[in-house]
Design a protein around this motif. Sequence first.
Motif, mmCIF file in Angstrom:
data_model
loop_
_atom_site.group_PDB
_atom_site.id
_atom_site.type_symbol
_atom_site.label_atom_id
_atom_site.label_comp_id
_atom_site.label_asym_id
_atom_site.label_seq_id
_atom_site.Cartn_x
_atom_site.Cartn_y
_atom_site.Cartn_z
ATOM 1 N N UNK A 130 12.023 -0.010 26.945
ATOM 2 C CA UNK A 130 12.586 1.093 27.717
ATOM 3 C C UNK A 130 13.287 0.575 28.984
ATOM 4 N N UNK A 131 12.743 -0.443 29.585
ATOM 5 C CA UNK A 131 13.357 -0.952 30.815
ATOM 6 C C UNK A 131 14.792 -1.401 30.558
ATOM 7 N N UNK A 132 14.997 -2.108 29.436
ATOM 8 C CA UNK A 132 16.340 -2.572 29.120
ATOM 9 C C UNK A 132 17.275 -1.391 28.827
ATOM 10 N N UNK A 133 16.776 -0.399 28.026
ATOM 11 C CA UNK A 133 17.588 0.780 27.733
ATOM 12 C C UNK A 133 17.938 1.527 29.012
ATOM 13 N N UNK A 134 16.988 1.600 29.940
ATOM 14 C CA UNK A 134 17.211 2.303 31.205
ATOM 15 C C UNK A 134 18.292 1.615 32.029
ATOM 16 N N UNK A 135 18.216 0.284 32.110
ATOM 17 C CA UNK A 135 19.224 -0.443 32.883
ATOM 18 C C UNK A 135 20.617 -0.278 32.271
ATOM 19 N N UNK A 136 20.700 -0.380 30.930
ATOM 20 C CA UNK A 136 21.998 -0.214 30.271
ATOM 21 C C UNK A 136 22.553 1.189 30.477
ATOM 22 N N UNK A 137 21.668 2.166 30.543
ATOM 23 C CA UNK A 137 22.104 3.556 30.715
ATOM 24 C C UNK A 137 22.598 3.809 32.133
ATOM 25 N N UNK A 138 21.856 3.342 33.133
ATOM 26 C CA UNK A 138 22.142 3.708 34.517
ATOM 27 C C UNK A 138 23.297 2.918 35.109
ATOM 28 N N UNK A 139 23.587 1.723 34.582
ATOM 29 C CA UNK A 139 24.640 0.898 35.171
ATOM 30 C C UNK A 139 25.980 1.632 35.254
ATOM 31 N N UNK A 140 26.462 2.323 34.150
ATOM 32 C CA UNK A 140 27.755 3.012 34.253
ATOM 33 C C UNK A 140 27.702 4.274 35.103
ATOM 34 N N UNK A 141 26.488 4.769 35.430
ATOM 35 C CA UNK A 141 26.365 6.038 36.151
ATOM 36 C C UNK A 141 26.216 5.860 37.652
ATOM 37 N N UNK A 142 26.166 4.603 38.112
ATOM 38 C CA UNK A 142 25.899 4.379 39.533
ATOM 39 C C UNK A 142 27.000 4.969 40.410
ATOM 40 N N UNK A 143 28.246 4.830 39.990
ATOM 41 C CA UNK A 143 29.342 5.360 40.796
ATOM 42 C C UNK A 143 29.262 6.876 40.922
ATOM 43 N N UNK A 144 28.923 7.577 39.809
ATOM 44 C CA UNK A 144 28.815 9.033 39.864
ATOM 45 C C UNK A 144 27.660 9.468 40.754
ATOM 46 N N UNK A 145 26.522 8.771 40.656
ATOM 47 C CA UNK A 145 25.375 9.111 41.491
ATOM 48 C C UNK A 145 25.687 8.869 42.965
ATOM 49 N N UNK A 146 26.341 7.730 43.278
ATOM 50 C CA UNK A 146 26.650 7.417 44.670
ATOM 51 C C UNK A 146 27.693 8.374 45.233
ATOM 52 N N UNK A 147 28.620 8.835 44.408
ATOM 53 C CA UNK A 147 29.673 9.718 44.873
ATOM 54 C C UNK A 147 29.098 11.033 45.405
ATOM 55 N N UNK A 148 28.045 11.596 44.720
ATOM 56 C CA UNK A 148 27.431 12.854 45.160
ATOM 57 C C UNK A 148 26.124 12.630 45.897
ATOM 58 N N UNK A 149 25.790 11.339 46.201
ATOM 59 C CA UNK A 149 24.568 10.981 46.940
ATOM 60 C C UNK A 149 23.339 11.623 46.276
ATOM 61 N N UNK A 150 23.270 11.524 44.942
ATOM 62 C CA UNK A 150 22.147 12.082 44.170
ATOM 63 C C UNK A 150 21.126 10.993 43.952
ATOM 64 N N UNK A 151 19.871 11.339 44.193
ATOM 65 C CA UNK A 151 18.782 10.378 43.961
ATOM 66 C C UNK A 151 18.251 10.567 42.546
ATOM 67 N N UNK A 152 17.989 9.472 41.867
ATOM 68 C CA UNK A 152 17.488 9.492 40.489
ATOM 69 C C UNK A 152 16.057 8.970 40.473
ATOM 70 N N UNK A 153 15.138 9.800 39.944
ATOM 71 C CA UNK A 153 13.721 9.430 39.839
ATOM 72 C C UNK A 153 13.409 9.205 38.365
ATOM 73 N N UNK A 154 12.984 7.992 38.018
ATOM 74 C CA UNK A 154 12.670 7.638 36.633
ATOM 75 C C UNK A 154 11.173 7.400 36.518
#
Length: 741
Positions: free
Chosen positions: A517-541
Amino acid sequence: MKKYLFFIYILALPYFGYSQQASLDSLRAIAAEQLSTEARYAYYKELGRQAEKLRQFEEAFFAYEQGEQLSSALEDWSELVGFISLRGQLLLDREQLLKAMQAFEDAIRLMRDKVSQEEINNYIYIDIGNLYYKRGYGEEAKRYYQYALAGFERQEDVSGISLAYRNLALIYKRLKMADSMFVVLDRSAPYIQEDQLLEQFNLLTYYGFAHHLEEAYDKAVDYAKRALVLAQEHAEQIGPQIGLAHLNLAVYLERDSNYLASVAHYDSALIYLPIKDFILINKASALLRAQNIEAAMNIVRRLDQQERLQAMQENERRKAWEVFMRAYEASKQPQQALFYAKVYNQYLQDRKQAPNMLKELEIGQAAISLKKDIELREQEAELRYEQALREEKEAYNRLYLSALVALLLLLFFLFWLYKQLAKNRSLLRESYAKLQQYSKNQDQLYAILAHDLRRPFGQLLQANQTLAQAVLGSSWQKWGQQAEESAQKLYFLFEELLAWIKQQRGGIRPQLQLHKWEQLQRDLLAPLQLQLADKQISLVVQAPSQAEIYTDAYLLQTILRNLMSNAIRFSPEKGQIRLSLVAKQEGFCLVIQDEGEGLSEEALAHFFEQQSSGNSGLGLSLVQSFVQLLGGKISVESQNGLLISIFLPQEEMGTFAAQQSEQRQFGQAPSVQQLTAASGLRKELEALNAYEVGRLYQLRQEQAADGPIYQALNRLLQLQYQAKTADFEAEKQQLIARLMA
């Protein structure tokens, strides 16, 4: 002396204490060749009768045939006629009517040609009359009974005279001629002896029938009671007639409106007679007349079965239909009553046509019987025979003509059908050609999208990523990040479009592997970092430590990327998104919770439907399809935002985990497919730099079926997103070295 001893044995045999089987065995033990001629005649007759009683018909036929051969060899025509008649009677009892008729005709021909009037066996006429009576030809039967009566009177045979009168009474009973019945019964009465108990019983029974025809039911009841008393007093001799007496008495009492007494006698008849269904039908009729509907319905329910109705004779079925109709009507069941009313009315309509049919049958039978009649001249018989042949020939000609016309019509229909089929085949061929061309165009379109457009999109993403890296820390940083984010969205949208086309063509097959799961999580979140940072949204996993999932990484990441992108899009700025992985008994549950406004119930019902406008599009449509491909379930709720739950089953996970633990070491010997593709993949990796994210993503998708290579490319992709250039180059060189090994 030997002859007389055998006659005494034959006469005394039925009165011995032996059973019928013992009697037959005793007869078999006798050596017939040692007997005199007359004793052999008597022996064959008695052997046949005993075999008939035990229903050993083949032995009975053999005995009578032996008698025929003996009498024919000695030219003893009277005995020969007697044996032929016995054989005909046996055939008649076994319902082999045509063979019986032939036997009786042979006997009559012998009597006419070889036997004097004083020696004629008039019982043959009785047998022939019985045959016609069974076939339903009353007039023919009556004629032969009259022949027999005249012969018995000439020979002064008292028993024969009584028998002939009784059979004539049966004819008049069937014709419902009560006056004629009384005449013949009155004439037969003086010939019945005191010890002839069965003849006395039959006489009383026929008198009851005659009074019943005249509707003098009180007199009919009186005669039936006298017959019953006679049968009960002499039960040893005529005991089997007790049941018949009870049945007749029950019928007359019912006609006389004494229903309860009638029911009692029906019950008694059930004990003695085997015709249970017929008696039960009449009992139900009496119960209905007595207003005992419940008891009558109990009987009707037992009899209202297709098998039992089919087993009944025609008159019994007619009576059953009438009783069923009355019973269902009395018990207030109109549907069943109406059904049997229709059946009964149809029967009556068919019976209206029956006289004409019977008349035709009687005409045909008359033609046959006249030809066979002993008093008909041979010339008249030949003329009638020739007429029958002409009629038969004309009938065959009409039949041939009808068959020819039918054949021509059939040929015309088959020709028309062939033309229609040929036309349909031509249309089908055209449609199939168009369908093939359409399928070919689809394949070409997919090839263009998959091979010709994927590289430009990847290069566009790579260029924007390079641009974002170049302006990092300058005033153009924001615009570079937006360009990279837009190129990334465009690339993922293009990948989803290809996935949708492939899924519509049925080309997606899950490649199930065991993933951390850790590897799947990293692969998933890497492309989403820009979108999360743009709206200053915190992600809790939240997930169990060291969790592993048995799934297809590409399908699962596509599912989660679309859902996470949707959650980011509708979450407020500085909001929070929760991504949870919960272990269940039979699998894992992935939960995504955002803080958006949520959706209405109507919008939730159409959440995954592909729409041309609005918030739901191609990505969410793929989500539902990919979840189904993985054998999972997905649900959406509106709770302080949008709550999406995905359940993924983990079947045979333990077995696969053991196999995967052995294959997880990348240094293991590669498969044939890996060896084939290793050279091309190594060249691609050598030309790849740290900023070509699109090309690396494309390579990972192409190697999705190979678990170890897929995991290695995943690690490279993660290092690209984290901008760890040195680590990326080291990992890439290590992968190239392993591929070369």
